[in-house]
Design a protein around this motif. Sequence first.
Motif, PDB file in Angstrom:
ATOM      1  N   MET A   1       0.855  -1.197   0.000  1.00 50.26           N
ATOM      2  CA  MET A   1       0.000   0.000   0.000  1.00 50.26           C
ATOM      3  C   MET A   1       0.887   1.242   0.000  1.00 50.26           C
ATOM      4  SD  MET A   1      -3.184  -0.836   2.593  1.00 50.26           S
ATOM      5  CE  MET A   1      -2.243  -1.011   4.114  1.00 50.26           C
ATOM      6  N   GLU A   2       0.371   2.281  -0.589  1.00 48.55           N
ATOM      7  CA  GLU A   2       1.051   3.581  -0.602  1.00 48.55           C
ATOM      8  C   GLU A   2       0.186   4.574   0.172  1.00 48.55           C
ATOM      9  OE1 GLU A   2       3.936   4.536  -2.417  1.00 48.55           O
ATOM     10  OE2 GLU A   2       4.250   2.388  -2.760  1.00 48.55           O
ATOM     11  N   LEU A   3       0.822   5.323   1.058  1.00 47.96           N
ATOM     12  CA  LEU A   3       0.111   6.338   1.843  1.00 47.96           C
ATOM     13  C   LEU A   3       0.556   7.720   1.372  1.00 47.96           C
ATOM     14  CD1 LEU A   3      -1.561   7.229   4.402  1.00 47.96           C
ATOM     15  CD2 LEU A   3       0.607   7.098   5.654  1.00 47.96           C
ATOM     16  N   THR A   4      -0.395   8.545   0.964  1.00 50.98           N
ATOM     17  CA  THR A   4      -0.094   9.935   0.632  1.00 50.98           C
ATOM     18  C   THR A   4      -0.739  10.830   1.684  1.00 50.98           C
ATOM     19  OG1 THR A   4      -0.033   9.422  -1.720  1.00 50.98           O
ATOM     20  CG2 THR A   4      -0.254  11.753  -1.128  1.00 50.98           C
ATOM     21  N   VAL A   5       0.050  11.686   2.285  1.00 52.16           N
ATOM     22  CA  VAL A   5      -0.455  12.586   3.321  1.00 52.16           C
ATOM     23  C   VAL A   5      -1.028  13.826   2.626  1.00 52.16           C
ATOM     24  CG1 VAL A   5       0.149  13.915   5.376  1.00 52.16           C
ATOM     25  CG2 VAL A   5       1.294  11.728   4.907  1.00 52.16           C
ATOM     26  N   LEU A   6      -2.349  13.918   2.627  1.00 49.45           N
ATOM     27  CA  LEU A   6      -3.012  15.065   1.993  1.00 49.45           C
ATOM     28  C   LEU A   6      -3.084  16.241   2.962  1.00 49.45           C
ATOM     29  CD1 LEU A   6      -6.002  13.132   0.348  1.00 49.45           C
ATOM     30  CD2 LEU A   6      -3.789  13.680  -0.683  1.00 49.45           C
ATOM     31  N   GLY A   7      -3.131  15.938   4.237  1.00 52.78           N
ATOM     32  CA  GLY A   7      -3.171  16.968   5.266  1.00 52.78           C
ATOM     33  C   GLY A   7      -2.932  16.318   6.611  1.00 52.78           C
ATOM     34  N   ALA A   8      -2.129  16.950   7.456  1.00 50.89           N
ATOM     35  CA  ALA A   8      -1.776  16.341   8.745  1.00 50.89           C
ATOM     36  C   ALA A   8      -1.793  17.378   9.857  1.00 50.89           C
ATOM     37  CB  ALA A   8      -0.402  15.678   8.658  1.00 50.89           C
TER      38      ALA A   8
ATOM     39  N   ALA B   1      -4.155  -4.286   3.313  1.00 53.48           N
ATOM     40  CA  ALA B   1      -3.875  -4.386   1.882  1.00 53.48           C
ATOM     41  C   ALA B   1      -4.694  -5.523   1.281  1.00 53.48           C
ATOM     42  CB  ALA B   1      -2.389  -4.644   1.678  1.00 53.48           C
ATOM     43  N   PRO B   2      -4.932  -5.451  -0.042  1.00 55.95           N
ATOM     44  CA  PRO B   2      -5.713  -6.506  -0.706  1.00 55.95           C
ATOM     45  C   PRO B   2      -5.169  -7.909  -0.430  1.00 55.95           C
ATOM     46  CG  PRO B   2      -5.403  -4.661  -2.193  1.00 55.95           C
ATOM     47  CD  PRO B   2      -4.602  -4.345  -0.964  1.00 55.95           C
ATOM     48  N   ASP B   3      -3.861  -8.066  -0.301  1.00 56.07           N
ATOM     49  CA  ASP B   3      -3.306  -9.401  -0.038  1.00 56.07           C
ATOM     50  C   ASP B   3      -3.177  -9.686   1.463  1.00 56.07           C
ATOM     51  OD1 ASP B   3      -1.208  -7.845   0.789  1.00 56.07           O
ATOM     52  OD2 ASP B   3       0.250  -8.643  -0.656  1.00 56.07           O
ATOM     53  N   GLY B   4      -3.656  -8.776   2.287  1.00 52.57           N
ATOM     54  CA  GLY B   4      -3.649  -8.987   3.742  1.00 52.57           C
ATOM     55  C   GLY B   4      -2.291  -8.824   4.401  1.00 52.57           C
ATOM     56  N   SER B   5      -1.282  -8.435   3.616  1.00 55.99           N
ATOM     57  CA  SER B   5       0.090  -8.437   4.138  1.00 55.99           C
ATOM     58  C   SER B   5       0.393  -7.259   5.054  1.00 55.99           C
ATOM     59  CB  SER B   5       1.074  -8.422   2.973  1.00 55.99           C
ATOM     60  OG  SER B   5       0.900  -7.242   2.203  1.00 55.99           O
ATOM     61  N   THR B   6      -0.274  -6.141   4.842  1.00 56.05           N
ATOM     62  CA  THR B   6       0.086  -4.917   5.559  1.00 56.05           C
ATOM     63  C   THR B   6      -1.130  -4.338   6.251  1.00 56.05           C
ATOM     64  OG1 THR B   6       1.257  -4.465   3.499  1.00 56.05           O
ATOM     65  CG2 THR B   6       1.485  -2.836   5.240  1.00 56.05           C
TER      66      THR B   6
ATOM     67  N   ARG C   1       2.175  17.193   5.101  1.00 53.55           N
ATOM     68  CA  ARG C   1       1.386  17.260   3.869  1.00 53.55           C
ATOM     69  C   ARG C   1       2.265  17.029   2.654  1.00 53.55           C
ATOM     70  NH1 ARG C   1      -0.734  22.549   0.814  1.00 53.55           N
ATOM     71  NH2 ARG C   1       1.419  23.060   1.112  1.00 53.55           N
ATOM     72  N   GLY C   2       1.775  16.237   1.737  1.00 57.35           N
ATOM     73  CA  GLY C   2       2.436  16.066   0.456  1.00 57.35           C
ATOM     74  C   GLY C   2       3.372  14.890   0.386  1.00 57.35           C
ATOM     75  N   GLU C   3       3.703  14.295   1.526  1.00 59.05           N
ATOM     76  CA  GLU C   3       4.652  13.187   1.430  1.00 59.05           C
ATOM     77  C   GLU C   3       3.942  11.871   1.132  1.00 59.05           C
ATOM     78  OE1 GLU C   3       6.923  11.954   4.824  1.00 59.05           O
ATOM     79  OE2 GLU C   3       5.555  13.006   6.144  1.00 59.05           O
ATOM     80  N   ARG C   4       4.715  10.975   0.541  1.00 63.85           N
ATOM     81  CA  ARG C   4       4.188   9.694   0.091  1.00 63.85           C
ATOM     82  C   ARG C   4       5.067   8.591   0.664  1.00 63.85           C
ATOM     83  NH1 ARG C   4       0.906   8.013  -4.273  1.00 63.85           N
ATOM     84  NH2 ARG C   4       1.716   6.105  -5.229  1.00 63.85           N
ATOM     85  N   LEU C   5       4.445   7.604   1.313  1.00 60.72           N
ATOM     86  CA  LEU C   5       5.220   6.540   1.970  1.00 60.72           C
ATOM     87  C   LEU C   5       4.713   5.177   1.491  1.00 60.72           C
ATOM     88  CD1 LEU C   5       4.300   8.781   4.434  1.00 60.72           C
ATOM     89  CD2 LEU C   5       5.965   7.419   5.605  1.00 60.72           C
ATOM     90  N   SER C   6       5.630   4.253   1.317  1.00 55.28           N
ATOM     91  CA  SER C   6       5.269   2.865   1.036  1.00 55.28           C
ATOM     92  C   SER C   6       5.076   2.142   2.353  1.00 55.28           C
ATOM     93  CB  SER C   6       6.362   2.166   0.230  1.00 55.28           C
ATOM     94  OG  SER C   6       6.386   2.706  -1.070  1.00 55.28           O
ATOM     95  N   LEU C   7       3.963   1.420   2.469  1.00 56.81           N
ATOM     96  CA  LEU C   7       3.699   0.691   3.719  1.00 56.81           C
ATOM     97  C   LEU C   7       4.041  -0.796   3.535  1.00 56.81           C
ATOM     98  CD1 LEU C   7       0.281   2.278   4.746  1.00 56.81           C
ATOM     99  CD2 LEU C   7       2.571   3.037   5.317  1.00 56.81           C
TER     100      LEU C   7
END
Length: 248
Positions: A1-8, A147-152, A242-248
């Motif tokens: 999954m990818e998390l994008t912070v739209l506002g924090a 996540a769709p595969d249940g992994s995260t 805000r604006g950062e993108r993280l891989s989970l």
Amino acid sequence: MELTVLGAGPAYSNRPGALGSAYLVEAAGGAIVLDLGQGTFTELALAVEPSRVSGILISHLHPDHFIDLVPLRHYLRYELRPPGRVQVFGPGGLAERLDALHGEPGFAAASLDVAALEPGLFGVGPFGVEAARVAHTADSYAFRVTAPDGSTGLVYSGDCGRVTDLLRLVREGDTLLVEVSFGTSPVPEGAWHLNADDIVELARDARPGRILLTHIQMGFDPAPVLERVRAAYGGPVRFVTRGERLSL
Ligand SMILES: [Zn+2]
Ligand SMILES: [Zn+2]
């Protein structure tokens, strides 16, 4: 999954770029949004075409977590041809709040399919979601998204004033995206938010794989919060912006 912070950001702030709470979670086959606070519709529209999200989860009915459903509604109705619709899951009464803001019965329903949240498991697009009530308003939720595969697993606290409510939701190794409104200060009686000592307790008892801190109030310093949590928790911990993108 990818998390994008739209506002924090919190409900109000003089910190540059501090918008309301909003997080975009994407995976193969879909995207969901956790909260849509003030100013964050623009960030959402920059990240994805908003009508393509599988659903929006609203944690509670404080405006810093839902108010940008109003520009989303206008966008869906007036920008798209044919008009678009988006599924929204929120506490009971959300549609009526939006209708009242505009003084127009049916305002929300014109573009948003609003379903009332209940505690429990359900699916949104390709994601699994577990909603749990937390102590904040009378009807507030935290979410665990898988996540769709249940992994995260990603647990988002919303606003929460009781650690044990989150302990029921977090599995060992999850990413914990959690509010720390009061920094290292005591939480005033009746405020129903968390502080750094609460995060330490969560880290110790829930053993998340990573801690992402958010929603710190105007005038509160993030640095001592990190210091206090890091003294007790060996995993990665940081504030999201805000604006950062993280891989989970
Ligand atoms: Zn709140
Ligand atoms: Zn809030």
